[in-house]
Scaffold this motif. Structure first.
Motif, PDB file in Angstrom:
ATOM      1  N   VAL A  68      -2.645  32.268 -47.662  1.00 11.39           N
ATOM      2  CA  VAL A  68      -2.783  30.811 -47.783  1.00 11.39           C
ATOM      3  C   VAL A  68      -2.715  30.422 -49.258  1.00 11.39           C
ATOM      4  O   VAL A  68      -3.146  31.174 -50.126  1.00 11.39           O
ATOM      5  CB  VAL A  68      -4.159  30.352 -47.228  1.00 11.39           C
ATOM      6  N   SER A  69      -2.178  29.251 -49.536  1.00 10.70           N
ATOM      7  CA  SER A  69      -2.192  28.698 -50.892  1.00 10.70           C
ATOM      8  C   SER A  69      -2.299  27.184 -50.793  1.00 10.70           C
ATOM      9  O   SER A  69      -1.786  26.576 -49.848  1.00 10.70           O
ATOM     10  CB  SER A  69      -0.913  29.090 -51.633  1.00 10.70           C
ATOM     11  N   PHE A  70      -2.962  26.588 -51.755  1.00 12.62           N
ATOM     12  CA  PHE A  70      -3.108  25.130 -51.804  1.00 12.62           C
ATOM     13  C   PHE A  70      -2.556  24.627 -53.125  1.00 12.62           C
ATOM     14  O   PHE A  70      -2.638  25.303 -54.142  1.00 12.62           O
ATOM     15  CB  PHE A  70      -4.590  24.718 -51.716  1.00 12.62           C
ATOM     16  N   MET A  71      -2.033  23.422 -53.116  1.00 14.03           N
ATOM     17  CA  MET A  71      -1.558  22.793 -54.342  1.00 14.03           C
ATOM     18  C   MET A  71      -2.190  21.413 -54.456  1.00 14.03           C
ATOM     19  O   MET A  71      -2.035  20.585 -53.563  1.00 14.03           O
ATOM     20  CB  MET A  71      -0.026  22.670 -54.330  1.00 14.03           C
ATOM     21  N   ASN A  72      -2.889  21.193 -55.541  1.00  8.06           N
ATOM     22  CA  ASN A  72      -3.492  19.901 -55.833  1.00  8.06           C
ATOM     23  C   ASN A  72      -2.380  18.923 -56.221  1.00  8.06           C
ATOM     24  O   ASN A  72      -1.642  19.178 -57.170  1.00  8.06           O
ATOM     25  CB  ASN A  72      -4.491  20.100 -56.977  1.00  8.06           C
ATOM     26  N   SER A  73      -2.253  17.801 -55.546  1.00  2.00           N
ATOM     27  CA  SER A  73      -1.155  16.867 -55.828  1.00  2.00           C
ATOM     28  C   SER A  73      -1.219  16.307 -57.244  1.00  2.00           C
ATOM     29  O   SER A  73      -0.203  15.938 -57.812  1.00  2.00           O
ATOM     30  CB  SER A  73      -1.110  15.733 -54.799  1.00  2.00           C
ATOM     31  N   SER A  74      -2.414  16.248 -57.856  1.00  2.00           N
ATOM     32  CA  SER A  74      -2.468  15.780 -59.247  1.00  2.00           C
ATOM     33  C   SER A  74      -1.980  16.824 -60.228  1.00  2.00           C
ATOM     34  O   SER A  74      -1.783  16.530 -61.376  1.00  2.00           O
ATOM     35  CB  SER A  74      -3.841  15.355 -59.690  1.00  2.00           C
ATOM     36  N   GLY A  75      -1.781  18.067 -59.766  1.00  2.00           N
ATOM     37  CA  GLY A  75      -1.248  19.107 -60.627  1.00  2.00           C
ATOM     38  C   GLY A  75       0.264  19.085 -60.712  1.00  2.00           C
ATOM     39  O   GLY A  75       0.854  19.849 -61.463  1.00  2.00           O
ATOM     40  N   ILE A  76       0.897  18.207 -59.962  1.00  2.00           N
ATOM     41  CA  ILE A  76       2.358  18.073 -59.995  1.00  2.00           C
ATOM     42  C   ILE A  76       2.679  16.966 -60.990  1.00  2.00           C
ATOM     43  O   ILE A  76       2.269  15.823 -60.823  1.00  2.00           O
ATOM     44  CB  ILE A  76       2.912  17.737 -58.598  1.00  2.00           C
ATOM     45  N   ARG A  77       3.408  17.297 -62.047  1.00  2.00           N
ATOM     46  CA  ARG A  77       3.632  16.361 -63.149  1.00  2.00           C
ATOM     47  C   ARG A  77       4.614  15.241 -62.837  1.00  2.00           C
ATOM     48  O   ARG A  77       4.485  14.157 -63.352  1.00  2.00           O
ATOM     49  CB  ARG A  77       4.169  17.104 -64.365  1.00  2.00           C
ATOM     50  N   LYS A  78       5.654  15.518 -62.058  1.00  2.00           N
ATOM     51  CA  LYS A  78       6.666  14.484 -61.819  1.00  2.00           C
ATOM     52  C   LYS A  78       7.398  14.739 -60.514  1.00  2.00           C
ATOM     53  O   LYS A  78       7.353  15.835 -59.974  1.00  2.00           O
ATOM     54  CB  LYS A  78       7.654  14.409 -62.987  1.00  2.00           C
ATOM     55  N   ASP A  79       8.066  13.714 -60.029  1.00  2.00           N
ATOM     56  CA  ASP A  79       8.888  13.827 -58.830  1.00  2.00           C
ATOM     57  C   ASP A  79      10.232  14.457 -59.202  1.00  2.00           C
ATOM     58  O   ASP A  79      10.630  14.469 -60.364  1.00  2.00           O
ATOM     59  CB  ASP A  79       9.158  12.436 -58.239  1.00  2.00           C
ATOM     60  N   LEU A  80      10.925  14.951 -58.207  1.00  2.00           N
ATOM     61  CA  LEU A  80      12.287  15.455 -58.402  1.00  2.00           C
ATOM     62  C   LEU A  80      13.226  14.622 -57.541  1.00  2.00           C
ATOM     63  O   LEU A  80      12.940  14.368 -56.374  1.00  2.00           O
ATOM     64  CB  LEU A  80      12.392  16.920 -57.977  1.00  2.00           C
ATOM     65  N   THR A  81      14.334  14.211 -58.120  1.00  2.00           N
ATOM     66  CA  THR A  81      15.304  13.429 -57.365  1.00  2.00           C
ATOM     67  C   THR A  81      16.347  14.364 -56.753  1.00  2.00           C
ATOM     68  O   THR A  81      16.563  15.471 -57.245  1.00  2.00           O
ATOM     69  CB  THR A  81      16.006  12.389 -58.263  1.00  2.00           C
TER      70      THR A  81
END
Length: 102
Positions: free
Chosen positions: A66-79
Motif C-alpha cells: 500500500v502507498s498513500f500520496m498527500n494531495s498537498s505534496g503534489i506541486r502542480k498539475d500536468l496537462t
C-alpha cells in the motif's frame, strides 16, 4: 529569484567547464519525452490521476502493498501531451517518501 546554482558570468575554470558539461548532459536527458498523457492530470482533494500515479510509483519502488500520496505534496498539475523527466521533478516533491509494512 536568483538562481544560486548557475551564473553565466562566472570566470571559466576547469571545474566550471565540467559543471557546464554535466548541466548540458542532465538537461538533455531530462528533456526526453518518457510518456504521453491523453488527458490532463489535475490535483484535487481526494483521489486523482496524478496522485494515483505517484502512489503507485512509490509502492512499486519499495515493493510495498500500500502507498498513500498527500494531495498537498503534489506541486502542480500536468496537462495532456508529452511528459519529460523534468516534468516529473516539477510536480513531485522530492522530500516525500513512502512508508511500507508487510
Amino acid at each position: 529569484m536568483i538562481q544560486l546554482w548557475y551564473n553565466a558570468a562566472r570566470p571559466k575554470t576547469e571545474l566550471s567547464v565540467f559543471i557546464d558539461s554535466m548541466k548540458l548532459v542532465i538537461d538533455q536527458d531530462y528533456s526526453k519525452v518518457i510518456a504521453t498523457l491523453k488527458t490532463d492530470w489535475k490535483r484535487g482533494h481526494g483521489e486523482s490521476g496524478i496522485g494515483n500515479f505517484i502512489a503507485d510509483a512509490q509502492r512499486e519502488a519499495v515493493n510495498a502493498d500500500v502507498s498513500f500520496m498527500n494531495s498537498s505534496g503534489i506541486r502542480k498539475d500536468l496537462t495532456a501531451g508529452h511528459i519529460t523527466k523534468k516534468d516529473i521533478l516539477r510536480f513531485y516533491r522530492s522530500e516525500t517518501c513512502s512508508r511500507h509494512s508487510r
